[in-house]
Design a protein around this motif. Structure first.
Motif, PDB file in Angstrom:
ATOM      1  N   GLY A   1       0.794  -1.460  -0.034  1.00  0.00           N
ATOM      2  CA  GLY A   1      -0.276   0.127   0.224  1.00  0.00           C
ATOM      3  C   GLY A   1       0.803   1.142   0.247  1.00  0.00           C
ATOM      4  O   GLY A   1       1.956   0.732   0.204  1.00  0.00           O
ATOM      5  N   CYS A   2       0.047   2.322  -0.617  1.00  0.00           N
ATOM      6  CA  CYS A   2       1.237   3.629  -0.451  1.00  0.00           C
ATOM      7  C   CYS A   2       0.382   5.227  -0.238  1.00  0.00           C
ATOM      8  O   CYS A   2      -0.636   4.341  -0.695  1.00  0.00           O
ATOM      9  N   THR A   3       0.677   5.221   0.307  1.00  0.00           N
ATOM     10  CA  THR A   3       0.339   7.196  -0.476  1.00  0.00           C
ATOM     11  C   THR A   3       0.777   8.357  -0.560  1.00  0.00           C
ATOM     12  O   THR A   3       1.659   8.087  -0.393  1.00  0.00           O
ATOM     13  N   MET A   4       0.316   8.603  -1.937  1.00  0.00           N
ATOM     14  CA  MET A   4       1.227  10.135  -2.124  1.00  0.00           C
ATOM     15  C   MET A   4       3.000   9.381  -2.589  1.00  0.00           C
ATOM     16  O   MET A   4       3.614  10.273  -2.157  1.00  0.00           O
TER      17      MET A   4
ATOM     18  N   CYS B   1       4.251   4.815  -6.721  1.00  0.00           N
ATOM     19  CA  CYS B   1       2.710   4.442  -6.119  1.00  0.00           C
ATOM     20  C   CYS B   1       1.442   4.824  -7.719  1.00  0.00           C
ATOM     21  O   CYS B   1       1.230   6.122  -7.556  1.00  0.00           O
ATOM     22  N   ASN B   2       1.314   3.934  -8.080  1.00  0.00           N
ATOM     23  CA  ASN B   2       0.087   4.150  -8.943  1.00  0.00           C
ATOM     24  C   ASN B   2      -1.144   2.687  -9.649  1.00  0.00           C
ATOM     25  O   ASN B   2      -1.082   2.772 -10.733  1.00  0.00           O
ATOM     26  N   ILE B   3      -1.114   2.359  -8.791  1.00  0.00           N
ATOM     27  CA  ILE B   3      -2.187   1.259  -8.520  1.00  0.00           C
ATOM     28  C   ILE B   3      -3.507   1.367  -7.967  1.00  0.00           C
ATOM     29  O   ILE B   3      -2.864   2.093  -5.938  1.00  0.00           O
ATOM     30  N   ILE B   4      -4.632   2.033  -8.447  1.00  0.00           N
ATOM     31  CA  ILE B   4      -5.454   2.337  -7.461  1.00  0.00           C
ATOM     32  C   ILE B   4      -6.501   0.961  -7.814  1.00  0.00           C
ATOM     33  O   ILE B   4      -7.098   0.728  -9.051  1.00  0.00           O
ATOM     34  N   ASN B   5      -7.388   1.201  -6.566  1.00  0.00           N
ATOM     35  CA  ASN B   5      -8.340   0.276  -6.528  1.00  0.00           C
ATOM     36  C   ASN B   5      -9.891   0.884  -6.379  1.00  0.00           C
ATOM     37  O   ASN B   5     -10.404   1.494  -5.307  1.00  0.00           O
ATOM     38  N   TRP B   6     -10.584   1.233  -7.025  1.00  0.00           N
ATOM     39  CA  TRP B   6     -12.066   1.895  -7.849  1.00  0.00           C
ATOM     40  C   TRP B   6     -12.389   0.897  -7.045  1.00  0.00           C
ATOM     41  O   TRP B   6     -13.520   1.872  -6.132  1.00  0.00           O
ATOM     42  N   GLY B   7     -12.587   0.793  -6.576  1.00  0.00           N
ATOM     43  CA  GLY B   7     -14.173   0.094  -5.596  1.00  0.00           C
ATOM     44  C   GLY B   7     -13.411   0.514  -3.783  1.00  0.00           C
ATOM     45  O   GLY B   7     -15.063   1.170  -3.144  1.00  0.00           O
ATOM     46  N   THR B   8     -12.135   0.484  -3.662  1.00  0.00           N
ATOM     47  CA  THR B   8     -12.071   0.966  -1.562  1.00  0.00           C
ATOM     48  C   THR B   8     -11.785   2.858  -1.986  1.00  0.00           C
ATOM     49  O   THR B   8     -11.136   2.910  -0.866  1.00  0.00           O
ATOM     50  N   GLY B   9     -10.745   2.381  -2.931  1.00  0.00           N
ATOM     51  CA  GLY B   9      -9.638   4.059  -3.377  1.00  0.00           C
ATOM     52  C   GLY B   9      -8.846   4.012  -2.491  1.00  0.00           C
ATOM     53  O   GLY B   9      -8.132   4.851  -2.902  1.00  0.00           O
ATOM     54  N   LEU B  10      -8.292   2.515  -2.616  1.00  0.00           N
ATOM     55  CA  LEU B  10      -6.738   2.212  -1.715  1.00  0.00           C
ATOM     56  C   LEU B  10      -5.853   2.085  -2.675  1.00  0.00           C
ATOM     57  O   LEU B  10      -6.280   1.575  -3.868  1.00  0.00           O
ATOM     58  N   MET B  11      -4.369   2.958  -2.469  1.00  0.00           N
ATOM     59  CA  MET B  11      -2.959   3.105  -3.400  1.00  0.00           C
ATOM     60  C   MET B  11      -2.569   2.203  -3.423  1.00  0.00           C
ATOM     61  O   MET B  11      -2.104   1.530  -2.307  1.00  0.00           O
ATOM     62  N   TYR B  12      -1.815   1.219  -4.709  1.00  0.00           N
ATOM     63  CA  TYR B  12      -1.295   0.394  -4.262  1.00  0.00           C
ATOM     64  C   TYR B  12       0.202   0.977  -4.859  1.00  0.00           C
ATOM     65  O   TYR B  12       0.607   1.555  -5.901  1.00  0.00           O
ATOM     66  N   CYS B  13       1.592   0.351  -5.035  1.00  0.00           N
ATOM     67  CA  CYS B  13       2.508   0.656  -5.643  1.00  0.00           C
ATOM     68  C   CYS B  13       2.793  -0.932  -6.485  1.00  0.00           C
ATOM     69  O   CYS B  13       2.843  -1.697  -6.165  1.00  0.00           O
ATOM     70  N   SER B  14       3.547  -0.053  -7.507  1.00  0.00           N
ATOM     71  CA  SER B  14       4.151  -1.345  -8.483  1.00  0.00           C
ATOM     72  C   SER B  14       5.528  -0.714  -8.573  1.00  0.00           C
ATOM     73  O   SER B  14       5.828  -0.180  -8.357  1.00  0.00           O
ATOM     74  N   LEU B  15       6.000  -1.999  -9.398  1.00  0.00           N
ATOM     75  CA  LEU B  15       7.659  -1.475  -9.925  1.00  0.00           C
ATOM     76  C   LEU B  15       7.305  -1.481 -10.975  1.00  0.00           C
ATOM     77  O   LEU B  15       7.497  -1.824 -12.786  1.00  0.00           O
TER      78      LEU B  15
END
Length: 82
Positions: free
Chosen positions: A21-24, A41-55
């Motif tokens: 998970g990530c923020t900003m 930090c560029n993946i968002i779960n549109w259902g929950t609004g949570l952000m995630y990191c990818s490589l």
């Protein structure tokens, strides 16, 4: 995936991302051995609004063992092959 990571799949892309998970742009910088991709930090779960990191990657060699660099819209991400 590590305990603090979600196993994320992206519609239309084979494989998955082990995504903390990530923020900003607060992505962890501890990368798996052999990986030199850029945590973003560029993946968002549109259902929950949570952000995630990818490589973010440019080549397969930057993703490490069992992962490949795949296009996702207008960026390239490391995904673990299934």
């Amino acid at each position: 995936c590590q305990p603090d990571e979600a196993n994320v799949t992206i519609e239309g892309v084979s494989g998955s991302v082990c995504a903390p998970g990530c923020t900003m742009n607060s992505c962890p910088t501890d990368l798996p051995q052999g990986v030199n991709a850029t945590p973003t930090c560029n993946i968002i779960n549109w259902g929950t609004g949570l952000m995630y990191c990818s490589l973010g990657c440019g080549t397969n060699s930057s993703c490490g063992h069992n992962a490949t660099c795949k296009p996702v819209q207008d960026v390239f991400l490391c995904t673990y092959d299934q």
